[in-house]
Design a protein around this motif. Structure first.
Motif, PDB file in Angstrom:
ATOM      1  N   GLY A 178      90.640  24.975  14.479  1.00  0.00           N
ATOM      2  CA  GLY A 178      91.635  25.466  15.418  1.00  0.00           C
ATOM      3  C   GLY A 178      91.038  26.507  16.340  1.00  0.00           C
ATOM      4  O   GLY A 178      89.822  26.567  16.540  1.00  0.00           O
ATOM      5  N   GLY A 179      91.890  27.348  16.880  1.00  0.00           N
ATOM      6  CA  GLY A 179      91.433  28.391  17.786  1.00  0.00           C
ATOM      7  C   GLY A 179      91.016  27.818  19.126  1.00  0.00           C
ATOM      8  O   GLY A 179      91.548  26.804  19.566  1.00  0.00           O
ATOM      9  N   HIS A 204      97.474  22.097   5.902  1.00  0.00           N
ATOM     10  CA  HIS A 204      97.799  21.501   7.209  1.00  0.00           C
ATOM     11  C   HIS A 204      97.757  19.988   7.165  1.00  0.00           C
ATOM     12  O   HIS A 204      98.555  19.305   7.795  1.00  0.00           O
ATOM     13  N   ILE A 225      99.869  21.781  14.656  1.00  0.00           N
ATOM     14  CA  ILE A 225      99.044  22.256  13.548  1.00  0.00           C
ATOM     15  C   ILE A 225      97.605  21.768  13.713  1.00  0.00           C
ATOM     16  O   ILE A 225      96.649  22.504  13.451  1.00  0.00           O
ATOM     17  N   GLY A 246      89.509  25.515   8.295  1.00  0.00           N
ATOM     18  CA  GLY A 246      89.444  26.730   9.095  1.00  0.00           C
ATOM     19  C   GLY A 246      89.230  26.453  10.568  1.00  0.00           C
ATOM     20  O   GLY A 246      88.717  27.290  11.310  1.00  0.00           O
ATOM     21  N   GLU A 279      96.097  24.048  16.243  1.00  0.00           N
ATOM     22  CA  GLU A 279      95.998  25.463  15.848  1.00  0.00           C
ATOM     23  C   GLU A 279      95.122  25.680  14.624  1.00  0.00           C
ATOM     24  O   GLU A 279      94.542  26.747  14.465  1.00  0.00           O
ATOM     25  N   LYS A 280      95.036  24.673  13.752  1.00  0.00           N
ATOM     26  CA  LYS A 280      94.390  24.918  12.455  1.00  0.00           C
ATOM     27  C   LYS A 280      93.284  23.938  12.065  1.00  0.00           C
ATOM     28  O   LYS A 280      92.578  24.185  11.094  1.00  0.00           O
ATOM     29  N   LEU A 281      93.169  22.822  12.770  1.00  0.00           N
ATOM     30  CA  LEU A 281      92.274  21.779  12.260  1.00  0.00           C
ATOM     31  C   LEU A 281      91.118  21.405  13.182  1.00  0.00           C
ATOM     32  O   LEU A 281      90.036  21.048  12.702  1.00  0.00           O
TER      33      LEU A 281
END
Lengths: 234, 263
Positions: free
Chosen positions: B143-144, B70, B240, B141, B243-245
């Motif tokens: 994000g979220g 990412h 990104i 891992g 969502e991912k960082l």
């Protein structure tokens, strides 16, 4: 990321259906909109000073985005004006300055550059050459000054060689973001503008903006600047 | 003459900064640098023989390649190793021998912000702080969605997490030129609508601290932050990042600290 080989310039104006009379089209509503001007050289023609990859992204993505957003802002401005919505008109000014400025500045920038075979890098002769020597001492001194100011500029912006058409004087100036040179003085005419936004050099020069500035002079189109200077200071 | 290197900590006790404890714990992180030669951050410069108060380039709390794909290791090596390092080095050069030397980073920042009439060291000082904060805003891992008190606060002040996310992404996408987008906590002055959390965007080196807010989360939208990986596609980079960082753990910890200061 891989880009396909960049050998030919894209005639985007004709591809998009706009007439190429300087990139201005008058729409059905009588509103003038703008389109991406062609580059007078191939994307790869300024290598190795500026990579073809950068030229293509810079032209097709960045400049195009300014034009798209400028047209949108103008449309919204047209609406706001016809409704007499003063707050909306004022609120749109920053979008117009950002995107219209981006279009104006980049249109100048493409003309400021030329392949070496096309005269890029050839020092100015005639009246502009004389004026540079008189005002800055030498062309090299001008270059050092512009490079120093360009390198020191915080964030995004441009470094300019301009002429004050009232005072008939050469000036070196910087502007932030996409502010055109005229924001630094109403009688300033841009002769050479160097884009120091990171998108102008990052893929090739990374964080080393001074190297980009050093190398871009090899493809600066002094012929264009000289002609313009001759018109403003006959 | 101060001999300790200045840090970025504020008056809050260091134990409150949970951000230092990643999956590896603080103690193991330096070992991973040495073991994973190809991934490690470059070792800190040993500095001059004369010990002076100066700022350090702190490495992020994860290896250089930990945010792949990412945010590439390539990007991190330039962003941290060149840009962030240059801000630190140039700041140290600028303040040596001045009355700013020996002060905390935040102190230098606020003084040189000078109520908006920026003094020369501001850009470097603020960018050192901003980048420290940015590395802490991310994790491998990440994000979220947030949870617990943070999620409740977001839902209270934005209506929903989705609405917050939209506002944050929009701020990041529309910050023209160079700058940052932030989630901040504000109590003093309390905004008229009673909201404690706000989304802000700032140009160049300006950050919420000098504007009187407490920062919780940031995304760097200077082009150097995303150009190698995303080129002109800033909205993709922002997506990104969300969502991912983004490290909601770090954000939650900062909110907890901010609230405890007020209580």
């Amino acid at each position: 990321m891989a880009l396909r080989p960049l050998l030919t310039r894209r005639t985007l104006a004709s591809a998009s259906g706009f007439s190429s009379n300087g990139g201005i089209t008058t729409s059905f509503r009588g509103l003038q909109t703008f389109s991406l001007p062609d580059l007078p050289y191939d994307y790869g023609a300024l290598q190795p000073a500026i990579s073809g990859e950068i030229m293509q992204l810079h032209h097709q993505k960045h400049h195009q985005a300014y034009i798209t957003n400028y047209n949108k802002a103008l449309e919204q401005l047209h609406d706001a004006m016809s409704k007499g919505d003063a707050p909306a008109v004022v609120k749109l000014q920053s979008a117009i300055k950002f995107n219209g400025g981006g279009h104006v500045n980049h249109s100048i920038f493409w003309k400021n550059l030329a392949p070496i075979q096309g005269g890029g890098g050839e020092p100015p002769k005639g009246s502009l050459g004389w004026a540079i020597d008189n005002h800055f001492g030498s062309l090299d001194a001008l270059v050092q000054k512009m490079n120093a100011e360009g390198a020191a500029l915080q964030g995004s912006g441009w470094v300019w060689l301009g002429v004050d058409k009232e005072l008939k004087k050469l000036v070196v100036e910087t502007t932030s973001n996409q502010d055109p040179l005229v924001t630094k003085g109403p009688s300033l005419v841009p002769l050479i503008g160097i884009d120091v936004w990171e998108h102008a050099y990052y893929l090739q020069y990374k964080n080393v903006r001074p190297d980009y500035l050093k190398n871009i002079w090899k493809v600066i189109n002094w012929k264009y600047a000289s002609e313009l200077y001759g018109k403003e200071c006959p | 003459m101060a001999t300790a290197t200045a840090t970025t900590s504020s008056a809050v006790p260091a134990t409150a900064f949970l951000r230092r404890q990643g999956a590896n714990g603080g103690a193991n992180r330096s070992l991973r640098w040495a073991r994973n030669q190809h991934q490690r951050w470059s070792p800190r410069r040993s500095g001059a023989a004369v010990i002076t108060a100066k700022f350090d380039l702190k490495p992020p709390p994860y290896p250089q390649d930990a945010l792949e794909p990412h945010m590439s290791q390539n990007t991190m090596s330039f962003h941290w190793g060149k840009h962030h390092r240059a801000y630190v080095d140039n700041l140290n050069k600028q303040i040596v021998g001045t009355e700013l030397q020996g002060k905390s980073l935040e102190d230098v920042m606020i003084r040189t912000y000078n109520k908006g009439d920026l003094l020369p060291p501001f850009n470097n000082a603020a960018q050192v702080w901003n980048h420290d904060f940015f590395w802490d805003s991310m994790k491998p891992g990440g994000g979220g969605k947030p949870s617990g008190e943070l999620l409740k606060a977001i839902e209270r002040d934005f209506g929903s997490f989705e609405k917050f996310s939209e506002e944050f992404r929009s701020a990041a996408a529309t910050q023209f030129g160079s700058g940052w987008a932030w989630l901040v906590y504000t109590v003093n002055p309390r905004p008229s609508d009673g909201k404690e959390l706000l989304v802000l965007k700032t140009p160049n080196a300006v950050n919420p601290l000098v504007l009187g807010y407490t920062a919780l989360l940031t995304i760097d939208v200077w082009e150097h932050a995303y150009y190698l990986d995303y080129q002109n596609r800033r909205p993709d980079y922002i997506s990104i990042f969300m969502e991912k960082l983004v490290s909601w753990d770090a954000v939650s910890a900062k909110l907890e600290v901010a609230k405890s200061r007020v209580a």
